[in-house]
Design a protein around this motif. Structure first.
Motif, PDB file in Angstrom:
ATOM      1  N   ALA A 281      40.197 -27.132  51.923  1.00 41.04           N
ATOM      2  CA  ALA A 281      40.832 -26.240  52.884  1.00 41.04           C
ATOM      3  C   ALA A 281      41.046 -24.866  52.256  1.00 41.04           C
ATOM      4  CB  ALA A 281      42.167 -26.824  53.335  1.00 41.04           C
ATOM      5  N   PRO A 282      40.860 -23.788  53.018  1.00 40.14           N
ATOM      6  CA  PRO A 282      41.093 -22.438  52.476  1.00 40.14           C
ATOM      7  C   PRO A 282      42.519 -22.300  51.949  1.00 40.14           C
ATOM      8  CG  PRO A 282      39.966 -22.321  54.590  1.00 40.14           C
ATOM      9  CD  PRO A 282      40.388 -23.749  54.419  1.00 40.14           C
ATOM     10  N   LEU A 283      42.652 -21.533  50.874  1.00 43.26           N
ATOM     11  CA  LEU A 283      43.957 -21.331  50.250  1.00 43.26           C
ATOM     12  C   LEU A 283      44.052 -19.880  49.796  1.00 43.26           C
ATOM     13  CD1 LEU A 283      46.608 -22.612  49.189  1.00 43.26           C
ATOM     14  CD2 LEU A 283      45.411 -23.048  47.040  1.00 43.26           C
ATOM     15  N   SER A 284      45.115 -19.196  50.231  1.00 45.73           N
ATOM     16  CA  SER A 284      45.319 -17.800  49.854  1.00 45.73           C
ATOM     17  C   SER A 284      45.852 -17.721  48.432  1.00 45.73           C
ATOM     18  CB  SER A 284      46.301 -17.121  50.814  1.00 45.73           C
ATOM     19  OG  SER A 284      45.776 -17.075  52.122  1.00 45.73           O
ATOM     20  N   PRO A 285      45.466 -16.676  47.707  1.00 44.58           N
ATOM     21  CA  PRO A 285      45.863 -16.582  46.296  1.00 44.58           C
ATOM     22  C   PRO A 285      47.292 -16.080  46.117  1.00 44.58           C
ATOM     23  CG  PRO A 285      44.566 -14.671  46.901  1.00 44.58           C
ATOM     24  CD  PRO A 285      44.581 -15.562  48.101  1.00 44.58           C
ATOM     25  N   SER A 286      47.843 -16.411  44.953  1.00 44.49           N
ATOM     26  CA  SER A 286      49.067 -15.778  44.474  1.00 44.49           C
ATOM     27  C   SER A 286      48.642 -14.667  43.524  1.00 44.49           C
ATOM     28  CB  SER A 286      49.960 -16.781  43.740  1.00 44.49           C
ATOM     29  OG  SER A 286      50.348 -17.838  44.602  1.00 44.49           O
ATOM     30  N   TYR A 303      43.107 -19.999  44.574  1.00 40.14           N
ATOM     31  CA  TYR A 303      42.610 -19.629  45.897  1.00 40.14           C
ATOM     32  C   TYR A 303      41.266 -20.315  46.148  1.00 40.14           C
ATOM     33  CZ  TYR A 303      39.537 -16.369  43.415  1.00 40.14           C
ATOM     34  OH  TYR A 303      38.609 -15.820  42.578  1.00 40.14           O
ATOM     35  N   TYR A 304      40.884 -20.387  47.416  1.00 46.09           N
ATOM     36  CA  TYR A 304      39.611 -20.978  47.830  1.00 46.09           C
ATOM     37  C   TYR A 304      39.262 -20.436  49.216  1.00 46.09           C
ATOM     38  CZ  TYR A 304      35.867 -24.277  48.681  1.00 46.09           C
ATOM     39  OH  TYR A 304      34.637 -24.811  48.921  1.00 46.09           O
ATOM     40  N   PRO A 305      37.995 -20.104  49.479  1.00 45.50           N
ATOM     41  CA  PRO A 305      36.828 -20.151  48.583  1.00 45.50           C
ATOM     42  C   PRO A 305      36.869 -19.034  47.537  1.00 45.50           C
ATOM     43  CG  PRO A 305      36.223 -19.191  50.679  1.00 45.50           C
ATOM     44  CD  PRO A 305      37.636 -19.654  50.845  1.00 45.50           C
ATOM     45  N   LYS A 306      35.851 -19.001  46.666  1.00 47.57           N
ATOM     46  CA  LYS A 306      35.913 -18.113  45.509  1.00 47.57           C
ATOM     47  C   LYS A 306      35.575 -16.660  45.829  1.00 47.57           C
ATOM     48  CE  LYS A 306      31.216 -18.708  43.603  1.00 47.57           C
ATOM     49  NZ  LYS A 306      30.459 -19.096  42.414  1.00 47.57           N
ATOM     50  N   GLU A 307      34.952 -16.385  46.999  1.00 49.42           N
ATOM     51  CA  GLU A 307      34.576 -15.018  47.317  1.00 49.42           C
ATOM     52  C   GLU A 307      35.824 -14.192  47.617  1.00 49.42           C
ATOM     53  OE1 GLU A 307      33.175 -17.675  48.690  1.00 49.42           O
ATOM     54  OE2 GLU A 307      31.238 -17.609  47.642  1.00 49.42           O
ATOM     55  N   LEU A 308      36.014 -13.113  46.886  1.00 52.08           N
ATOM     56  CA  LEU A 308      37.115 -12.191  47.138  1.00 52.08           C
ATOM     57  C   LEU A 308      36.784 -10.846  46.519  1.00 52.08           C
ATOM     58  CD1 LEU A 308      40.282 -12.710  44.911  1.00 52.08           C
ATOM     59  CD2 LEU A 308      37.971 -13.218  44.151  1.00 52.08           C
ATOM     60  N   GLN A 309      37.543  -9.827  46.930  1.00 59.86           N
ATOM     61  CA  GLN A 309      37.404  -8.496  46.365  1.00 59.86           C
ATOM     62  C   GLN A 309      38.731  -8.123  45.718  1.00 59.86           C
ATOM     63  OE1 GLN A 309      36.291  -6.001  49.657  1.00 59.86           O
ATOM     64  NE2 GLN A 309      34.237  -6.859  49.828  1.00 59.86           N
ATOM     65  N   VAL A 310      38.673  -7.553  44.516  1.00 57.71           N
ATOM     66  CA  VAL A 310      39.894  -7.168  43.811  1.00 57.71           C
ATOM     67  C   VAL A 310      39.651  -5.833  43.109  1.00 57.71           C
ATOM     68  CG1 VAL A 310      39.190  -8.565  41.828  1.00 57.71           C
ATOM     69  CG2 VAL A 310      41.563  -7.835  42.035  1.00 57.71           C
ATOM     70  N   SER A 311      40.648  -4.951  43.162  1.00 57.10           N
ATOM     71  CA  SER A 311      40.524  -3.647  42.518  1.00 57.10           C
ATOM     72  C   SER A 311      41.885  -3.205  41.999  1.00 57.10           C
ATOM     73  CB  SER A 311      39.970  -2.595  43.494  1.00 57.10           C
ATOM     74  OG  SER A 311      40.850  -2.424  44.589  1.00 57.10           O
ATOM     75  N   LEU A 312      41.860  -2.421  40.934  1.00 51.78           N
ATOM     76  CA  LEU A 312      43.055  -1.811  40.359  1.00 51.78           C
ATOM     77  C   LEU A 312      42.973  -0.316  40.596  1.00 51.78           C
ATOM     78  CD1 LEU A 312      43.201  -3.738  36.966  1.00 51.78           C
ATOM     79  CD2 LEU A 312      44.865  -3.919  38.822  1.00 51.78           C
ATOM     80  N   ALA A 313      44.065   0.293  41.072  1.00 49.64           N
ATOM     81  CA  ALA A 313      44.045   1.712  41.392  1.00 49.64           C
ATOM     82  C   ALA A 313      45.387   2.353  41.065  1.00 49.64           C
ATOM     83  CB  ALA A 313      43.700   1.925  42.863  1.00 49.64           C
ATOM     84  N   PHE A 314      45.361   3.665  40.858  1.00 51.89           N
ATOM     85  CA  PHE A 314      46.575   4.446  40.700  1.00 51.89           C
ATOM     86  C   PHE A 314      46.400   5.749  41.460  1.00 51.89           C
ATOM     87  CE2 PHE A 314      43.770   5.977  37.450  1.00 51.89           C
ATOM     88  CZ  PHE A 314      44.050   7.328  37.323  1.00 51.89           C
ATOM     89  N   SER A 315      47.411   6.142  42.233  1.00 53.66           N
ATOM     90  CA  SER A 315      47.382   7.376  43.029  1.00 53.66           C
ATOM     91  C   SER A 315      46.128   7.453  43.887  1.00 53.66           C
ATOM     92  CB  SER A 315      47.468   8.607  42.100  1.00 53.66           C
ATOM     93  OG  SER A 315      48.623   8.555  41.304  1.00 53.66           O
ATOM     94  N   GLY A 316      45.695   6.300  44.390  1.00 54.67           N
ATOM     95  CA  GLY A 316      44.538   6.259  45.275  1.00 54.67           C
ATOM     96  C   GLY A 316      43.199   6.263  44.584  1.00 54.67           C
ATOM     97  N   ALA A 317      43.174   6.379  43.240  1.00 59.23           N
ATOM     98  CA  ALA A 317      41.901   6.410  42.497  1.00 59.23           C
ATOM     99  C   ALA A 317      41.721   5.102  41.735  1.00 59.23           C
ATOM    100  CB  ALA A 317      41.877   7.591  41.528  1.00 59.23           C
ATOM    101  N   LEU A 318      40.482   4.617  41.667  1.00 57.49           N
ATOM    102  CA  LEU A 318      40.199   3.381  40.939  1.00 57.49           C
ATOM    103  C   LEU A 318      40.390   3.593  39.445  1.00 57.49           C
ATOM    104  CD1 LEU A 318      37.012   1.996  42.733  1.00 57.49           C
ATOM    105  CD2 LEU A 318      39.358   1.148  42.936  1.00 57.49           C
TER     106      LEU A 318
END
Length: 425
Positions: A281-286, A303-318
């Motif tokens: 069953a799908p599971l949202s990440p902590s 989390y599940y499934p493994k496909e996700l997008q993650v980014s770190l940013a500051f002041s709107g810039a990566l």
């Protein structure tokens, strides 16, 4: 004499001694070697060392070899900056090539025409002497300070006779399914030979799985079976109910000798198998965000499934120089960590998108409250402990988090200093 009766001069000396451990990058330097494997004579291999915690381009880098872990022998070095100056040990001259990639912060060692005597553990090293000219000992060893070594990567070079073993059937497989591998053999008398299968996982010795003789077979577990086809000189491996721990490189092998402890094992090149968690069953990440000064980590757990997008940013810039590691967990979920660098006073946001849902976690430096580095150190310790308790498969992710943990060690040293100052006041 108690700490409270120390003279002012003694207090100043103790304070200076404690301060002397803080400068420099000893608590930040991280060297991690990869690329070691089981191979055969005549082959080539490339070992890679990923670094962090210091100004990589400004330091000379080197590789060293140890057959027994009792000492380290110089193999090759590359100069700082462009790496235009390279030096090699006479033993590896003409067979070794060292290169550096300043953008990726890596130094690689390629060995050609491998020999059985090349087996051992290979370590990369950050030369502690910055720039300048380096003197040589008559035996070819630097007279500089080899202070920082990685944990090493192990290379095993097996002798080649006429045996040819070619495995196939690897790839990605779902947990709970059945794995079928096969090995084509040639160059020896197949019907009378002792054959078998081994699993080699990074960080572990080759694990025996099965043995085949002309009239009998043996297996490590009931769910593992092996068979042979004499007409085509094939051997087969079948594993039912795949588990995440079954991931690794599978080798078929031929046992050569009289059946005692002096027998030699001749391995094939191997086939890689990755076991992915089965459908659930799908599971949202902590999502947890941890930082210390110019280092930040976003930990995405369970989390599940493994496909996700993650980014770190500051002041709107990566944030630049981000690294990402994902690991399947024993409970059928995934966990991941993304690490980057940021200015100390920037507000950092970790953005995660999973199953169409956006999760944002921010961290703003608090200059009036407790040291955020100490708080991050404590939170990181609790997270690491929980990861290790959940599954052995969390080890890869744990090692990535440990890379950030090294950057927090300086904060701990400062905390020790303040404690000592309180005792002598």
């Amino acid at each position: 004499m108690s700490a409270r009766t120390l003279t002012p001069l003694s207090r100043i000396y103790l304070l200076g001694l404690l301060l002397s451990i803080l400068p420099g990058s000893w608590a930040q330097v991280q060297l991690v070697e990869t690329g070691g494997k089981v191979t055969t004579e005549g082959q080539s291999v490339t070992l890679t060392c990923r670094t962090s915690g210091f100004s990589f381009k400004d330091f000379a880098m080197s590789w060293h070899w140890s057959p027994t872990e009792s000492y380290k022998e110089f193999v090759a070095r590359v100069s700082p900056k462009t790496g235009s100056n390279k030096e090699y040990s006479p033993k590896f001259q003409g067979r070794a090539s060292i290169t550096r990639n300043n953008e990726a912060r890596t130094v690689s060692l390629t060995l050609h025409q491998l020999q059985e005597g090349d087996s051992g553990i290979y370590y990369c090293n950050m030369m502690s002497l910055k720039g300048g000219s380096l003197k040589w000992h008559s035996l070819g060893f630097f007279l500089s300070n080899w202070e920082y070594f990685g944990p090493g990567t192990e290379l095993t070079v097996l002798p080649v006779e006429q045996t040819v073993l070619e495995e196939s059937g690897g790839g990605s497989h779902r947990a709970g399914k059945t794995l079928n591998l096969k090995c084509q053999t040639s160059g020896f008398q197949f019907k009378t030979s002792k054959l078998g299968w081994y699993l080699w996982a990074p960080g572990h010795a080759p694990l025996w799985l099965t043995s085949l003789k002309s009239s009998s077979t043996q297996a490590r577990e009931d769910r593992i079976t092996t068979s042979r086809e004499d007409a085509g000189s094939w051997i087969f491996l079948r594993i039912e109910g795949l588990d995440l721990r079954d991931s690794g490189q599978y080798h078929c092998a031929r046992r050569v000798g009289n059946g005692d402890d002096t027998d030699k094992l001749v391995f094939g090149r191997g086939t890689d198998v990755t076991v992915e968690p089965g459908p659930r069953a799908p599971l949202s990440p902590s999502v947890f965000l941890m930082r210390n000064q110019d280092s930040v980590a976003c930990l995405i757990r369970n989390y599940y499934p493994k496909e996700l997008q993650v980014s770190l940013a500051f002041s709107g810039a990566l944030i630049s120089h981000q690294s990402f590691t994902l690991s399947p967990m024993a409970n059928g979920t995934y966990s991941a960590v993304k690490i980057g660098r940021v200015a100390e006073n920037d507000t950092v946001t970790c953005s995660v998108k999973h199953l169409g849902k956006d999760i944002h976690v921010s961290h703003q430096p608090d200059h009036t409250g407790p040291d955020p580095g100490i708080a991050s150190e404590q939170k990181l310790s609790r997270t690491e402990q929980k990861l290790m308790e959940e599954t052995e498969q969390g080890n890869k992710l744990f090692l990535s988090v440990m890379g950030l943990r090294l950057l927090f060690m300086k904060t701990v040293a400062i905390h020790v200093l303040f404690t000592a100052m309180a005792l002598i006041s």
